[in-house]
Design an enzyme around this catalytic site. Structure first.
Site, PDB file in Angstrom:
ATOM      1  N   CYS A 166       6.284  -4.496  16.064  1.00 15.81           N
ATOM      2  CA  CYS A 166       6.008  -3.364  17.200  1.00 15.81           C
ATOM      3  C   CYS A 166       4.573  -3.550  17.522  1.00 15.81           C
ATOM      4  CB  CYS A 166       6.206  -1.999  16.571  1.00 15.81           C
ATOM      5  SG  CYS A 166       7.873  -1.854  15.995  1.00 15.81           S
ATOM      6  N   CYS A 213       3.725   8.600   1.309  1.00 19.94           N
ATOM      7  CA  CYS A 213       4.010   7.889   2.127  1.00 19.94           C
ATOM      8  C   CYS A 213       4.335   6.300   1.633  1.00 19.94           C
ATOM      9  CB  CYS A 213       3.124   7.511   3.308  1.00 19.94           C
ATOM     10  SG  CYS A 213       3.524   6.435   4.465  1.00 19.94           S
ATOM     11  N   GLU A 223       0.676  -1.253   0.160  1.00 18.48           N
ATOM     12  CA  GLU A 223      -0.188  -0.194  -0.135  1.00 18.48           C
ATOM     13  C   GLU A 223       1.019   1.242   0.013  1.00 18.48           C
ATOM     14  OE1 GLU A 223      -4.089  -1.383   2.024  1.00 18.48           O
ATOM     15  OE2 GLU A 223      -2.704  -0.685   3.253  1.00 18.48           O
ATOM     16  N   SER A 231      11.925   7.088   7.845  1.00 17.55           N
ATOM     17  CA  SER A 231      11.638   6.633   9.320  1.00 17.55           C
ATOM     18  C   SER A 231      12.255   5.273   9.539  1.00 17.55           C
ATOM     19  CB  SER A 231      10.138   6.574   9.475  1.00 17.55           C
ATOM     20  OG  SER A 231       9.742   6.422  10.576  1.00 17.55           O
ATOM     21  N   ASN A 261      -3.651   4.955  15.757  1.00 19.68           N
ATOM     22  CA  ASN A 261      -4.711   4.404  15.056  1.00 19.68           C
ATOM     23  C   ASN A 261      -4.959   3.416  15.367  1.00 19.68           C
ATOM     24  OD1 ASN A 261      -4.966   7.216  13.610  1.00 19.68           O
ATOM     25  ND2 ASN A 261      -2.862   6.623  12.849  1.00 19.68           N
ATOM     26  N   CYS A 273       1.418  -1.957  15.643  1.00 19.87           N
ATOM     27  CA  CYS A 273       1.562  -1.327  14.244  1.00 19.87           C
ATOM     28  C   CYS A 273       0.860  -2.657  13.870  1.00 19.87           C
ATOM     29  CB  CYS A 273       2.941  -1.375  14.115  1.00 19.87           C
ATOM     30  SG  CYS A 273       3.326  -1.122  12.051  1.00 19.87           S
ATOM     31  N   CYS A 317      -1.157   6.154   9.635  1.00 19.49           N
ATOM     32  CA  CYS A 317       0.136   5.657  10.376  1.00 19.49           C
ATOM     33  C   CYS A 317      -0.184   4.371  10.925  1.00 19.49           C
ATOM     34  CB  CYS A 317       0.563   6.458  11.438  1.00 19.49           C
ATOM     35  SG  CYS A 317       0.947   8.156  10.925  1.00 19.49           S
ATOM     36  N   GLY A 358       6.997  -1.583   6.314  1.00 15.26           N
ATOM     37  CA  GLY A 358       8.393  -2.207   6.357  1.00 15.26           C
ATOM     38  C   GLY A 358       9.429  -1.199   7.198  1.00 15.26           C
ATOM     39  N   GLU A 359      10.453  -1.941   7.351  1.00 15.18           N
ATOM     40  CA  GLU A 359      11.746  -1.021   7.972  1.00 15.18           C
ATOM     41  C   GLU A 359      12.621  -0.753   6.936  1.00 15.18           C
ATOM     42  OE1 GLU A 359      12.872   0.503  10.848  1.00 15.18           O
ATOM     43  OE2 GLU A 359      14.434   0.766   9.312  1.00 15.18           O
ATOM     44  N   SER A 402      11.082   6.206  15.229  1.00 17.17           N
ATOM     45  CA  SER A 402      10.082   5.995  16.018  1.00 17.17           C
ATOM     46  C   SER A 402      10.423   5.577  17.280  1.00 17.17           C
ATOM     47  CB  SER A 402       9.419   4.506  15.567  1.00 17.17           C
ATOM     48  OG  SER A 402       9.135   4.949  14.027  1.00 17.17           O
ATOM     49  N   LEU A 403      10.303   6.461  18.258  1.00 16.45           N
ATOM     50  CA  LEU A 403      10.697   6.445  19.376  1.00 16.45           C
ATOM     51  C   LEU A 403       9.806   5.720  20.327  1.00 16.45           C
ATOM     52  CD1 LEU A 403      13.455   7.191  21.264  1.00 16.45           C
ATOM     53  CD2 LEU A 403      11.912   9.386  21.913  1.00 16.45           C
ATOM     54  N   HIS A 404       8.625   6.231  20.812  1.00 20.57           N
ATOM     55  CA  HIS A 404       7.335   5.852  21.264  1.00 20.57           C
ATOM     56  C   HIS A 404       7.392   5.440  22.895  1.00 20.57           C
ATOM     57  CE1 HIS A 404       5.969   6.007  17.265  1.00 20.57           C
ATOM     58  NE2 HIS A 404       6.587   4.621  16.894  1.00 20.57           N
ATOM     59  N   CYS A 431       6.851  -6.809   7.549  1.00 20.13           N
ATOM     60  CA  CYS A 431       7.941  -6.481   8.297  1.00 20.13           C
ATOM     61  C   CYS A 431       8.553  -7.310   9.214  1.00 20.13           C
ATOM     62  CB  CYS A 431       7.657  -5.223   9.297  1.00 20.13           C
ATOM     63  SG  CYS A 431       8.775  -4.118   9.739  1.00 20.13           S
TER      64      CYS A 431
HETATM   65  N1  SAH Z   1       9.093   0.754  10.147  1.00 19.39           N
HETATM   66  C1  SAH Z   1       9.620   2.244  10.008  1.00 19.39           C
HETATM   67  C2  SAH Z   1       8.701   3.079   8.841  1.00 19.39           C
HETATM   68  C3  SAH Z   1       7.258   2.890   9.447  1.00 19.39           C
HETATM   69  S1  SAH Z   1       6.858   4.587   9.703  1.00 19.39           S
HETATM   70  C4  SAH Z   1       9.392   2.732  11.454  1.00 19.39           C
HETATM   71  O1  SAH Z   1       8.750   1.949  12.388  1.00 19.39           O
HETATM   72  O2  SAH Z   1       9.673   3.863  11.728  1.00 19.39           O
HETATM   73  C5  SAH Z   1       5.113   4.499  10.361  1.00 19.39           C
HETATM   74  C6  SAH Z   1       4.992   5.391  11.613  1.00 19.39           C
HETATM   75  O3  SAH Z   1       3.809   5.324  12.384  1.00 19.39           O
HETATM   76  C7  SAH Z   1       6.206   4.834  12.726  1.00 19.39           C
HETATM   77  O4  SAH Z   1       6.503   5.878  13.504  1.00 19.39           O
HETATM   78  C8  SAH Z   1       5.233   4.012  13.457  1.00 19.39           C
HETATM   79  O5  SAH Z   1       5.789   3.509  14.855  1.00 19.39           O
HETATM   80  C9  SAH Z   1       3.905   4.685  13.528  1.00 19.39           C
HETATM   81  N2  SAH Z   1       2.882   3.522  13.811  1.00 19.39           N
HETATM   82  C10 SAH Z   1       2.824   2.386  13.696  1.00 19.39           C
HETATM   83  N3  SAH Z   1       1.480   1.736  14.018  1.00 19.39           N
HETATM   84  C11 SAH Z   1       0.950   2.955  14.423  1.00 19.39           C
HETATM   85  C12 SAH Z   1      -0.442   3.051  14.797  1.00 19.39           C
HETATM   86  N4  SAH Z   1      -1.237   2.132  14.925  1.00 19.39           N
HETATM   87  N5  SAH Z   1      -0.772   4.446  15.115  1.00 19.39           N
HETATM   88  C13 SAH Z   1       0.035   5.568  15.014  1.00 19.39           C
HETATM   89  N6  SAH Z   1       1.256   5.341  14.684  1.00 19.39           N
HETATM   90  C14 SAH Z   1       1.814   3.938  14.355  1.00 19.39           C
HETATM   91 FE1  SF4 Z   2       7.613  -2.535  11.511  1.00 19.06          FE
HETATM   92 FE2  SF4 Z   2       7.721   0.289  11.572  1.00 19.06          FE
HETATM   93 FE3  SF4 Z   2       5.523  -1.387  11.991  1.00 19.06          FE
HETATM   94 FE4  SF4 Z   2       7.643  -1.597  13.653  1.00 19.06          FE
HETATM   95  S1  SF4 Z   2       6.135   0.475  13.406  1.00 19.06           S
HETATM   96  S2  SF4 Z   2       6.316  -3.195  13.031  1.00 19.06           S
HETATM   97  S3  SF4 Z   2       9.472  -1.281  12.355  1.00 19.06           S
HETATM   98  S4  SF4 Z   2       6.542  -1.031  10.054  1.00 19.06           S
END
Ligand code: SAH
Ligand code: SF4
Length: 411
Positions: free
Chosen positions: A152, A141, A128, A244, A343, A155, A386, A212-213, A266-268, A148
């Site tokens: 996480c 995007c 997508e 990212s 989300n 996600c 996201c 993906g990463e 992606s710190l979180h 992946c």
């Molecule tokens: N894999 C890479 C690139 C994906 S970026 C990464 O993790 O950085 C997508 C962004 O959306 C990342 O910051 C991810 O952590 C964030 N994300 C993933 N799931 C989400 C969700 N359910 N709600 C909001 N943000 C989310």
């Molecule tokens: Fe993969 Fe990024 Fe989702 Fe983590 S947030 S599972 S690294 S796509």
């Protein structure tokens, strides 16, 4: 609201009839000229009979047609002889990925489900790609992998096992499809009713924030971003391209040195214990190592900051103490903090923080002098926001892979 949702569902239309899609998936795939570096493109043209002395010129011409003009047919390359165009057409393809479905959100966000043909053994895969129009800019995007390897917990993509890395061709292909569907090439027009920026380029920014990463697919992403930023083609400034990562620490210096694009992390979470749970790659490369790599990222200044993404999970990572800890951790790093309301997706184990809590968190970060925009969720109604992306592609089972190898031998 219900009526809107219904309309949106209807706009998820297949773009080609199923019979045609199946036929195109079975066609033997010629190699593509899209996604090659200038050097590799030169080698391909040489192989096709272009005299060595002309290679440079022909590379320049081909580049112009592919990336600036967006042609999909060699016949359109009118500054090349007919014989050369015919020869190239027998050897190579310029086909774009197939648009299986296009969904348009009530807020103008677009999501495409793209299918890539199998190259060599394998089956077609789908990813997508999302377009987010805003005042003054349009952000694409882009996905780097099908699924992946990481998991996480918040996600949706993380619930889809890695099928494979995308090639440079497939990453660039996403940008070309978006520009085509939006009418962003010269002489094209914007589809009626589309929501796009009122001025400037329609795809003005690219973020590697899809499926993906990207740092686990380094070479292909690097090649694709070099093409996206090449001044004679797609010509996006590297300041308008953001990669990212969830924190593949050893690759961060290489991303800085070899790609030179903007970085998002992606710190979180601000404690290892919690980050180990939310972003499991943290067990390999914990916070201290990640932040050291950020500090050393080349070219940082107040005008060139690292974006730290922080998903707001109710009762999990959204306390004001954590906001203060975030400020402390980022001390000395030119940073901006992007707060992302969580989300939800089917079966997701979290809830989004209360709006007041997100605002209070942002206030703490803001008072410490960091920009901390709250990212407005876009395209939630079509699962384009996201972390909501996922495709149905699955890894082939062992028996299927073996069957393919057998049939390849028979042919
Ligand atoms: N894999 C890479 C690139 C994906 S970026 C990464 O993790 O950085 C997508 C962004 O959306 C990342 O910051 C991810 O952590 C964030 N994300 C993933 N799931 C989400 C969700 N359910 N709600 C909001 N943000 C989310
Ligand atoms: Fe993969 Fe990024 Fe989702 Fe983590 S947030 S599972 S690294 S796509």
């Amino acid at each position: 609201m219900a009526a809107d949702a219904a309309e949106v569902q209807m706009s998820a239309r297949p773009v080609l009839p199923a019979a045609m899609r199946d036929a195109s998936a079975r066609e033997p795939a010629l190699p593509s000229l899209i996604g090659l570096s200038r050097q590799a493109l030169g080698a391909a043209l040489l192989e096709a009979g272009v005299p060595e002395k002309q290679v440079r010129m022909r590379v320049g011409q081909t580049w112009h047609w592919l990336y600036l003009r967006g042609v999909t047919d060699f016949a359109a390359m009118t500054n090349m002889s007919k014989a050369l165009r015919d020869e190239l057409a027998t050897r190579f393809t310029l086909a774009r990925p197939e648009v299986v479905a296009e969904q348009i959100s009530v807020d103008g966000t677009r999501k495409w489900l793209l299918r890539f043909p199998p190259r060599g053994a394998g089956r077609p895969v789908e990813v997508e790609t999302v377009y987010i129009p805003e005042e003054g800019r349009g952000t694409l995007c882009v996905s780097s992998q099908v699924g992946c390897t990481l998991t996480c917990t918040f996600c949706h993509t993380g619930t889809q096992k890695l099928v494979r890395n995308l090639t440079s061709e497939e990453i660039v292909g996403q940008i070309l499809v978006a520009r085509e569907r939006l009418g962003d090439f010269p002489d094209a027009s914007v589809p009626p009713g589309a929501i796009v920026p009122s001025e400037g380029r329609l795809v003005s920014n690219v973020v590697m924030m899809g499926m993906g990463e990207p740092l686990y697919n380094f070479d292909n992403v690097k090649e694709a971003l070099a093409i996206a930023s090449d001044g004679e083609g797609i010509a996006l400034s590297k300041r308008r391209i953001t990669l990212s990562t969830s924190g593949v620490v050893p690759m961060i210096p290489r991303a800085g040195a070899e790609m030179g694009v903007m970085l998002a992390i992606s710190l979180h979470a601000v404690r290892d214990e919690l980050r180990d749970e939310l972003v499991p790659i943290n067990k390999k490369w914990p916070l201290a190592e990640l932040l050291d790599a950020c500090r050393a990222y080349p070219g940082l200044s107040n005008a060139r900051r690292i974006t730290f993404e922080y998903v707001m999970l109710k009762g999990v990572n959204d306390s004001l103490a954590e906001a203060r800890e975030l400020v402390r951790l980022l001390k000395g790093i030119p940073a901006k903090i992007n707060l992302i309301p969580f989300n939800a997706w089917p079966g997701s184990p979290y809830e989004c923080s209360e709006w007041e809590q997100i605002e209070a968190f942002a206030e703490v970060v803001n008072r410490a002098g960091y920009a901390s925009p709250i990212r407005t969720p876009r395209g939630r109604d079509i699962f384009a926001a996201c972390g909501q992306l996922k495709s149905a592609s699955e890894r082939m089972r062992k028996a299927e892979r073996e069957a393919l190898v057998v049939s390849a031998h028979v042919v």
